[in-house]
Design a protein around this motif. Structure first.
Motif, short mmCIF file in Angstrom:
data_model
loop_
_atom_site.label_atom_id
_atom_site.label_comp_id
_atom_site.label_asym_id
_atom_site.label_seq_id
_atom_site.Cartn_x
_atom_site.Cartn_y
_atom_site.Cartn_z
N UNK A 130 0.81 -1.22 0.00
CA UNK A 130 0.00 0.00 0.00
C UNK A 130 0.85 1.27 0.00
N UNK A 131 2.17 1.12 0.11
CA UNK A 131 3.06 2.28 -0.03
C UNK A 131 3.70 2.28 -1.42
N UNK A 132 3.20 1.41 -2.29
CA UNK A 132 3.70 1.37 -3.67
C UNK A 132 5.08 0.75 -3.80
N UNK A 133 5.46 -0.09 -2.84
CA UNK A 133 6.80 -0.71 -2.89
C UNK A 133 6.67 -2.11 -3.48
N UNK A 134 7.42 -2.34 -4.55
CA UNK A 134 7.37 -3.66 -5.18
C UNK A 134 8.35 -4.61 -4.51
N UNK A 135 7.93 -5.85 -4.31
CA UNK A 135 8.79 -6.83 -3.63
C UNK A 135 9.45 -7.76 -4.64
N UNK A 136 8.74 -8.05 -5.72
CA UNK A 136 9.22 -9.02 -6.71
C UNK A 136 10.65 -8.70 -7.18
N UNK A 137 11.50 -9.71 -7.11
CA UNK A 137 12.87 -9.58 -7.61
C UNK A 137 13.81 -8.84 -6.67
N UNK A 138 13.27 -8.30 -5.57
CA UNK A 138 14.12 -7.51 -4.66
C UNK A 138 14.92 -8.43 -3.73
N UNK A 139 16.07 -7.94 -3.34
CA UNK A 139 16.90 -8.62 -2.33
C UNK A 139 16.30 -8.28 -0.96
N UNK A 140 15.69 -9.28 -0.30
CA UNK A 140 15.02 -9.04 0.98
C UNK A 140 15.81 -9.72 2.09
N UNK A 141 16.14 -9.00 3.14
CA UNK A 141 16.84 -9.62 4.28
C UNK A 141 15.97 -9.46 5.51
N UNK A 142 15.72 -10.59 6.18
CA UNK A 142 14.93 -10.59 7.42
C UNK A 142 15.91 -10.83 8.56
N UNK A 143 15.96 -9.90 9.50
CA UNK A 143 16.85 -10.07 10.66
C UNK A 143 16.00 -10.57 11.82
N UNK A 144 16.14 -11.86 12.14
CA UNK A 144 15.32 -12.52 13.17
C UNK A 144 14.60 -13.71 12.56
N UNK A 145 14.51 -14.79 13.34
CA UNK A 145 13.87 -16.02 12.81
C UNK A 145 12.85 -16.60 13.78
N UNK A 146 12.14 -15.72 14.50
CA UNK A 146 11.13 -16.23 15.43
C UNK A 146 9.96 -16.85 14.66
N UNK A 147 9.20 -17.68 15.37
CA UNK A 147 8.07 -18.35 14.71
C UNK A 147 6.95 -17.37 14.38
N UNK A 148 6.84 -16.27 15.17
CA UNK A 148 5.71 -15.38 14.93
C UNK A 148 6.04 -14.22 13.99
N UNK A 149 7.33 -13.89 13.85
CA UNK A 149 7.67 -12.78 12.95
C UNK A 149 8.65 -13.23 11.85
N UNK A 150 9.88 -13.55 12.23
CA UNK A 150 10.93 -13.76 11.23
C UNK A 150 10.61 -14.83 10.20
N UNK A 151 10.26 -16.03 10.67
CA UNK A 151 10.04 -17.13 9.71
C UNK A 151 8.84 -16.86 8.79
N UNK A 152 7.64 -16.52 9.35
CA UNK A 152 6.55 -16.25 8.40
C UNK A 152 6.83 -15.05 7.50
N UNK A 153 7.60 -14.08 8.00
CA UNK A 153 7.96 -12.92 7.16
C UNK A 153 8.74 -13.39 5.94
N UNK A 154 9.71 -14.27 6.19
CA UNK A 154 10.53 -14.78 5.08
C UNK A 154 9.66 -15.53 4.07
N UNK A 155 8.73 -16.33 4.57
CA UNK A 155 7.84 -17.09 3.67
C UNK A 155 6.97 -16.15 2.82
N UNK A 156 6.47 -15.09 3.46
CA UNK A 156 5.59 -14.16 2.73
C UNK A 156 6.37 -13.38 1.67
N UNK A 157 7.58 -12.98 2.01
CA UNK A 157 8.39 -12.25 1.03
C UNK A 157 8.73 -13.16 -0.16
N UNK A 158 8.96 -14.43 0.16
CA UNK A 158 9.23 -15.43 -0.89
C UNK A 158 8.00 -15.60 -1.78
N UNK A 159 6.82 -15.64 -1.13
CA UNK A 159 5.57 -15.78 -1.88
C UNK A 159 5.36 -14.60 -2.82
#
Ligand code: NAP
Length: 278
Positions: A150-179
Motif C-alpha cells: 500500500x506504499x507502492x513498494x514492489x517486492x518481486x525480484x528484490x533482495x530481501x533480508x529478514x533479521x530474526x527467525x522467530x516463529x511469529x515474525x521472522x520465519x513467516x515474514x521470510x515465507x511471505x516475502x518469498x511468496x
C-alpha cells in the motif's frame, strides 16, 4: 527524501474497508465472532486484549471475552478452547500470549482448531503458508506485506533480508516475502558477517528484539527498512529495533516506531476474522 511509511493511516484504511465488508456480510445474515482468552492480569496483555475488543466493535465483529485467573490450570484453559472449537457461532479463537509459566504454550496453540486459528500460529497454518496453500497467516508479517504494497513498494525480484527467525515474525515474514517473489535471506544470532548481509538488502525487515540495534552501518543507501521492534527507552519513550535517526537519512523508506508496524498487527487480525479462510 526518505518516505515515512504511515502504519497508522494504512491500518485505519484496512479497518474501514473491513467495516464496510462486515456491513455487507451482515446484510446477507453473516456475522463474525472472535473469542479472546486471557489468563492472568499482565498489564501489557490487558492493553492488547482491550485494543482487540475495541477493533472488533469498530468493525462490527462480535467479541467474546474469557478471563481466567493466573492460577487457572492448563486443563481449564484447554476445556474452554475445546468448547469454542465446537461452537458454530464462534469463527475465531485467540489465546493472548504469554501464558503463565505452568502452561505449555505449544500445547495450547495446537489445541485451537486450525480453521479458527486467526493468529496463524497453528502448525497446520504455518505449514500451509510454507507450501503456498490457503490458511491463516501470522498478523504482524501479513501487516508488513500490506504496508509495503500500500506504499507502492514492489517486492518481486528484490533482495530481501529478514533479521530474526522467530516463529511469529521472522520465519513467516521470510515465507511471505518469498511468496511475493522476493529473494530472501534470513539472519539470526549465529549469522556471520551480519552487516555485510544486511547491507545487501533492498528491503530490510528488522525483528531482532534489541532496542536500536540496526544503525546506518547495517543499511545500504536507498534501502527500504521495516522496524518490527517495540521497546521503551531510558526516558520511557517507545523505540524500535532500528536507530531511526541514523538510518532514516540513508533509507528510501522506513517505518517509524510508534506508528509503523505496530498498528498493522490488529488490523490484520481483524482481516483474518472477517475474511476467514475464504
Ligand atoms: P524474538 O523471538 O526474541 O527473536 C529475535 C530474533 O533475533 C531471533 O531469531 C534471534 O536469533 C535474533 N537475534 C537476537 N540477537 C541477535 C544478534 N545479535 N544478531 C543477529 N540476530 C539476533 O523476537 P520476536 O518475537 O521475533 O520480536 C522481535 C521484535 O519485534 C521485538 O522487539 C518484539 O517486541 C517486536 N514485535 C512487535 C510486534 C508488533 O506488533 N509490532 C509483534 C511481534 C513482535 P536466534 O534465533 O539465533 O536466537
Amino acid at each position: 527524501m526518505c518516505q515515512i511509511i504511515d502504519g497508522k493511516r494504512i491500518s485505519q484504511e484496512i479497518k474501514d474497508e473491513l467495516k464496510e465488508q462486515m456491513g455487507k456480510r451482515r446484510e446477507r445474515g453473516e456475522g463474525r465472532c472472535l473469542a479472546v482468552i486471557q489468563v492472568g492480569k499482565d498489564p501489557a496483555s490487558t492493553v492488547y486484549v482491550n485494543n482487540k475488543k475495541k477493533a472488533c466493535e469498530y468493525i462490527g465483529i462480535k467479541s467474546l471475552s474469557y478471563e481466567l485467573p493466573e492460577e487457572a490450570t492448563e486443563q481449564e484453559l484447554l476445556s474452554i478452547v475445546e468448547e469454542l472449537n465446537g461452537r458454530d457461532d464462534v469463527d475465531g479463537i485467540l489465546v493472548q500470549l504469554p501464558l503463565p509459566e505452568h502452561m505449555n504454550e505449544d500445547k495450547v496453540l495446537l489445541a485451537i482448531a486450525p480453521e479458527k486459528d486467526v493468529d496463524g500460529f497453528h502448525p497446520i497454518n504455518v505449514g500451509n503458508l510454507s507450501i503456498g496453500r490457503p490458511g491463516y497467516v501470522s498478523c504482524t508479517p501479513a501487516g508488513i506485506i500490506q504496508l509495503l504494497k500500500r506504499s507502492g513498494i514492489e517486492i518481486e525480484g528484490k533482495e530481501c533480508v529478514v533479521l530474526g527467525r522467530s516463529n511469529i515474525v521472522g520465519k513467516p515474514m521470510a515465507m511471505l516475502l518469498l511468496r511475493e517473489n522476493g529473494t530472501v535471506t534470513v539472519c539470526h544470532s549465529r549469522t556471520r558477517n551480519l552487516k555485510e548481509i544486511t547491507r545487501r538488502a533492498d528491503i530490510l525487515v528488522v525483528a531482532v528484539g534489541k532496542p536500536r540495534f540496526v544503525d546506518a552501518e547495517y543499511v545500504k543507501k536507498g534501502a527500504i527498512v521495516v522496524d518490527v521492534g517495540i521497546h521503551r527507552n531510558e526516558e520511557g519513550k517507545l523505540c524500535g529495533d532500528v536507530d531511526f535517526d541514523s538510518v532514516a537519512p540513508l533509507a528510501s523508506a522506513i517505518t517509524p516506531v510508534p506508528g509503523g508496524v505496530g498498528p498493522m498487527t490488529i488490523a490484520m487480525l481483524m482481516w483474518n476474522c472477517v475474511n476467514g479462510l475464504d
